[in-house]
Write a protein that holds these residues in place. Structure first.
Motif, PDB file in Angstrom:
ATOM      1  N   TYR A   1       7.972  -5.518  11.357  1.00 10.51           N
ATOM      2  CA  TYR A   1       7.349  -6.421  11.799  1.00 10.51           C
ATOM      3  C   TYR A   1       6.928  -7.685  11.395  1.00 10.51           C
ATOM      4  O   TYR A   1       6.218  -6.864  10.183  1.00 10.51           O
ATOM      5  CB  TYR A   1       6.169  -5.737  13.208  1.00 10.51           C
ATOM      6  CG  TYR A   1       5.450  -6.995  13.651  1.00 10.51           C
ATOM      7  CD1 TYR A   1       6.318  -7.128  14.991  1.00 10.51           C
ATOM      8  CD2 TYR A   1       4.438  -7.034  13.873  1.00 10.51           C
ATOM      9  CE1 TYR A   1       5.577  -8.109  16.101  1.00 10.51           C
ATOM     10  CE2 TYR A   1       3.684  -8.425  13.957  1.00 10.51           C
ATOM     11  CZ  TYR A   1       4.000  -8.538  15.472  1.00 10.51           C
ATOM     12  OH  TYR A   1       3.468  -9.670  16.028  1.00 10.51           O
ATOM     13  N   GLY A   2       6.728  -7.887  11.682  1.00 10.87           N
ATOM     14  CA  GLY A   2       5.614  -9.839  10.947  1.00 10.87           C
ATOM     15  C   GLY A   2       5.946  -9.276   9.331  1.00 10.87           C
ATOM     16  O   GLY A   2       5.345  -9.802   8.662  1.00 10.87           O
ATOM     17  N   GLY A   3       7.474  -9.728   9.049  1.00 10.46           N
ATOM     18  CA  GLY A   3       7.290  -9.524   7.581  1.00 10.46           C
ATOM     19  C   GLY A   3       7.583  -8.757   6.493  1.00 10.46           C
ATOM     20  O   GLY A   3       7.670  -8.410   5.170  1.00 10.46           O
ATOM     21  N   ARG A   4       6.835  -7.223   6.887  1.00  2.00           N
ATOM     22  CA  ARG A   4       6.534  -6.549   6.902  1.00  2.00           C
ATOM     23  C   ARG A   4       6.726  -5.100   7.152  1.00  2.00           C
ATOM     24  O   ARG A   4       7.937  -4.804   8.583  1.00  2.00           O
ATOM     25  CB  ARG A   4       5.045  -5.181   6.477  1.00  2.00           C
ATOM     26  CG  ARG A   4       4.535  -6.978   6.069  1.00  2.00           C
ATOM     27  CD  ARG A   4       2.500  -6.406   6.111  1.00  2.00           C
ATOM     28  NE  ARG A   4       1.883  -7.339   5.507  1.00  2.00           N
ATOM     29  CZ  ARG A   4       0.972  -7.814   5.049  1.00  2.00           C
ATOM     30  NH1 ARG A   4       0.195  -6.725   5.021  1.00  2.00           N
ATOM     31  NH2 ARG A   4       0.176  -8.665   4.268  1.00  2.00           N
ATOM     32  N   ILE A   5       7.555  -3.947   6.377  1.00  2.00           N
ATOM     33  CA  ILE A   5       7.778  -2.619   7.032  1.00  2.00           C
ATOM     34  C   ILE A   5       7.674  -1.149   6.860  1.00  2.00           C
ATOM     35  O   ILE A   5       7.071  -1.377   4.857  1.00  2.00           O
ATOM     36  CB  ILE A   5       9.387  -2.570   6.437  1.00  2.00           C
ATOM     37  CG1 ILE A   5      10.475  -1.620   7.622  1.00  2.00           C
ATOM     38  CG2 ILE A   5       9.995  -2.549   4.890  1.00  2.00           C
ATOM     39  CD1 ILE A   5      11.849  -2.035   7.150  1.00  2.00           C
ATOM     40  N   GLY A   6       6.902  -0.703   7.138  1.00  2.00           N
ATOM     41  CA  GLY A   6       6.946   1.244   7.302  1.00  2.00           C
ATOM     42  C   GLY A   6       7.431   1.538   6.843  1.00  2.00           C
ATOM     43  O   GLY A   6       8.259   2.403   7.687  1.00  2.00           O
ATOM     44  N   ILE A   7       7.213   2.759   5.697  1.00  2.00           N
ATOM     45  CA  ILE A   7       9.063   4.065   5.371  1.00  2.00           C
ATOM     46  C   ILE A   7       7.481   5.204   5.242  1.00  2.00           C
ATOM     47  O   ILE A   7       6.619   5.640   5.137  1.00  2.00           O
ATOM     48  CB  ILE A   7       9.140   3.343   4.023  1.00  2.00           C
ATOM     49  CG1 ILE A   7       9.805   1.678   3.582  1.00  2.00           C
ATOM     50  CG2 ILE A   7      10.561   4.618   3.701  1.00  2.00           C
ATOM     51  CD1 ILE A   7      10.469   1.696   5.115  1.00  2.00           C
ATOM     52  N   MET A   8       8.071   5.910   6.106  1.00  2.96           N
ATOM     53  CA  MET A   8       7.221   7.610   6.101  1.00  2.96           C
ATOM     54  C   MET A   8       9.097   8.132   4.937  1.00  2.96           C
ATOM     55  O   MET A   8      10.031   7.854   5.032  1.00  2.96           O
ATOM     56  CB  MET A   8       7.750   7.970   6.988  1.00  2.96           C
ATOM     57  CG  MET A   8       6.897   9.404   7.282  1.00  2.96           C
ATOM     58  SD  MET A   8       7.010  10.366   8.562  1.00  2.96           S
ATOM     59  CE  MET A   8       8.568  10.267   8.979  1.00  2.96           C
TER      60      MET A   8
ATOM     61  N   ASN B   1       0.841  -1.061  -0.042  1.00  2.00           N
ATOM     62  CA  ASN B   1       0.486   0.201   0.159  1.00  2.00           C
ATOM     63  C   ASN B   1       0.734   1.542  -0.123  1.00  2.00           C
ATOM     64  O   ASN B   1       1.638   1.367   0.194  1.00  2.00           O
ATOM     65  CB  ASN B   1      -0.934  -0.312   1.283  1.00  2.00           C
ATOM     66  CG  ASN B   1      -0.442   0.122   2.471  1.00  2.00           C
ATOM     67  OD1 ASN B   1       0.297   1.207   2.331  1.00  2.00           O
ATOM     68  ND2 ASN B   1      -1.174  -0.764   3.186  1.00  2.00           N
ATOM     69  N   ILE B   2       0.378   2.286  -0.294  1.00  2.00           N
ATOM     70  CA  ILE B   2       0.793   3.859  -0.806  1.00  2.00           C
ATOM     71  C   ILE B   2       0.487   4.583  -0.234  1.00  2.00           C
ATOM     72  O   ILE B   2      -1.078   4.002  -0.680  1.00  2.00           O
ATOM     73  CB  ILE B   2       1.411   3.250  -1.674  1.00  2.00           C
ATOM     74  CG1 ILE B   2       2.879   4.426  -2.112  1.00  2.00           C
ATOM     75  CG2 ILE B   2       0.150   3.716  -2.769  1.00  2.00           C
ATOM     76  CD1 ILE B   2       3.006   4.316  -3.516  1.00  2.00           C
ATOM     77  N   SER B   3       0.581   6.067  -0.026  1.00  2.00           N
ATOM     78  CA  SER B   3       0.061   6.846   0.357  1.00  2.00           C
ATOM     79  C   SER B   3       1.210   8.154  -0.503  1.00  2.00           C
ATOM     80  O   SER B   3       1.644   8.100  -0.829  1.00  2.00           O
ATOM     81  CB  SER B   3      -0.257   6.884   1.852  1.00  2.00           C
ATOM     82  OG  SER B   3       0.883   7.484   1.836  1.00  2.00           O
ATOM     83  N   ARG B   4       0.477  10.159  -0.285  1.00  2.00           N
ATOM     84  CA  ARG B   4       1.770  10.181  -0.604  1.00  2.00           C
ATOM     85  C   ARG B   4       2.834  10.573   0.790  1.00  2.00           C
ATOM     86  O   ARG B   4       3.728  11.246   0.197  1.00  2.00           O
ATOM     87  CB  ARG B   4       0.499  11.586  -1.132  1.00  2.00           C
ATOM     88  CG  ARG B   4       0.178  11.254  -2.116  1.00  2.00           C
ATOM     89  CD  ARG B   4      -0.794  12.336  -2.216  1.00  2.00           C
ATOM     90  NE  ARG B   4      -1.257  12.748  -3.998  1.00  2.00           N
ATOM     91  CZ  ARG B   4      -1.363  12.523  -4.831  1.00  2.00           C
ATOM     92  NH1 ARG B   4      -0.620  12.457  -4.938  1.00  2.00           N
ATOM     93  NH2 ARG B   4      -2.800  12.000  -5.971  1.00  2.00           N
TER      94      ARG B   4
ATOM     95  N   LEU C   1       5.681  -2.175   2.823  1.00  2.00           N
ATOM     96  CA  LEU C   1       6.179  -3.278   1.833  1.00  2.00           C
ATOM     97  C   LEU C   1       6.210  -4.561   2.728  1.00  2.00           C
ATOM     98  O   LEU C   1       6.359  -4.526   3.950  1.00  2.00           O
ATOM     99  CB  LEU C   1       8.053  -2.760   2.054  1.00  2.00           C
ATOM    100  CG  LEU C   1       8.580  -1.910   0.720  1.00  2.00           C
ATOM    101  CD1 LEU C   1       9.853  -1.617   1.227  1.00  2.00           C
ATOM    102  CD2 LEU C   1       7.770  -2.465  -0.379  1.00  2.00           C
ATOM    103  N   GLU C   2       6.175  -5.880   2.109  1.00  2.00           N
ATOM    104  CA  GLU C   2       5.538  -7.071   2.076  1.00  2.00           C
ATOM    105  C   GLU C   2       6.765  -7.686   1.519  1.00  2.00           C
ATOM    106  O   GLU C   2       8.223  -7.573   0.866  1.00  2.00           O
ATOM    107  CB  GLU C   2       5.148  -7.683   2.101  1.00  2.00           C
ATOM    108  CG  GLU C   2       4.478  -9.173   2.164  1.00  2.00           C
ATOM    109  CD  GLU C   2       3.496  -9.643   1.779  1.00  2.00           C
ATOM    110  OE1 GLU C   2       2.055  -9.835   2.339  1.00  2.00           O
ATOM    111  OE2 GLU C   2       3.193  -9.820   0.666  1.00  2.00           O
ATOM    112  N   LEU C   3       8.125  -8.278   2.791  1.00  4.62           N
ATOM    113  CA  LEU C   3       9.513  -8.544   2.451  1.00  4.62           C
ATOM    114  C   LEU C   3       9.560  -9.761   1.986  1.00  4.62           C
ATOM    115  O   LEU C   3       8.678 -10.569   2.923  1.00  4.62           O
ATOM    116  CB  LEU C   3      10.631  -8.175   3.914  1.00  4.62           C
ATOM    117  CG  LEU C   3      10.349  -6.580   4.407  1.00  4.62           C
ATOM    118  CD1 LEU C   3      10.989  -6.856   5.846  1.00  4.62           C
ATOM    119  CD2 LEU C   3      10.964  -5.675   3.138  1.00  4.62           C
ATOM    120  N   ALA C   4      10.271  -9.949   1.347  1.00  3.37           N
ATOM    121  CA  ALA C   4      10.562 -11.610   0.844  1.00  3.37           C
ATOM    122  C   ALA C   4      12.070 -11.892   2.031  1.00  3.37           C
ATOM    123  O   ALA C   4      11.856 -13.232   1.460  1.00  3.37           O
ATOM    124  CB  ALA C   4      10.977 -11.282  -0.514  1.00  3.37           C
ATOM    125  N   THR C   5      12.373 -11.066   1.842  1.00  6.43           N
ATOM    126  CA  THR C   5      13.395 -12.252   2.429  1.00  6.43           C
ATOM    127  C   THR C   5      13.428 -10.992   4.286  1.00  6.43           C
ATOM    128  O   THR C   5      12.840  -9.830   4.608  1.00  6.43           O
ATOM    129  CB  THR C   5      15.084 -11.774   2.246  1.00  6.43           C
ATOM    130  OG1 THR C   5      15.825 -10.502   2.119  1.00  6.43           O
ATOM    131  CG2 THR C   5      15.309 -13.060   1.360  1.00  6.43           C
TER     132      THR C   5
END
Length: 111
Positions: free
Chosen positions: A76-83, A36-39, A44-48
């Protein structure tokens, strides 16, 4: 903006998508998918596994958007949030992506 628990939350509405990407953190690199993306940021869902902690500077490479710079908000849990970094051109690139390429992805229900 904060919710009733006093936690910071994303200020911009999220749009679902599926964009294959790579995330770079120092000498580490991981394949990922933007879910998912916003402005102002993306998830991201991580493969590794990637050991980037909250507050870490990262870069994301994507064919549709290009090179983005941001700060890890959570991992957390194979996902990462980026600002996105406000002083980078990442925000302009994401605005151009929404204007020219973005198509909302809807979940597929299987019966």
């Amino acid at each position: 903006m904060s919710n009733n628990l006093g936690m910071d939350v994303r200020k911009s509405p999220r749009s679902r998508c599926r964009l294959d990407s790579k995330i770079h953190y120092f000498q580490q690199q991981a394949d990922a998918r933007v879910i998912n993306i916003s402005r102002t940021g993306l998830a991201l869902e991580l493969a590794t596994k990637l050991t980037a902690a909250a507050g870490s500077q990262v870069t994301i490479e994507n064919e549709d958007i290009g090179h983005l710079e941001g700060v890890v908000r959570w991992n957390y849990g194979g996902r990462i949030g980026i600002m996105f970094r406000p002083n980078s051109n990442s925000i302009a690139k994401v605005a151009a992506y929404f204007r020219n390429y973005h198509q909302e992805v809807r979940p597929v229900l299987r019966g």
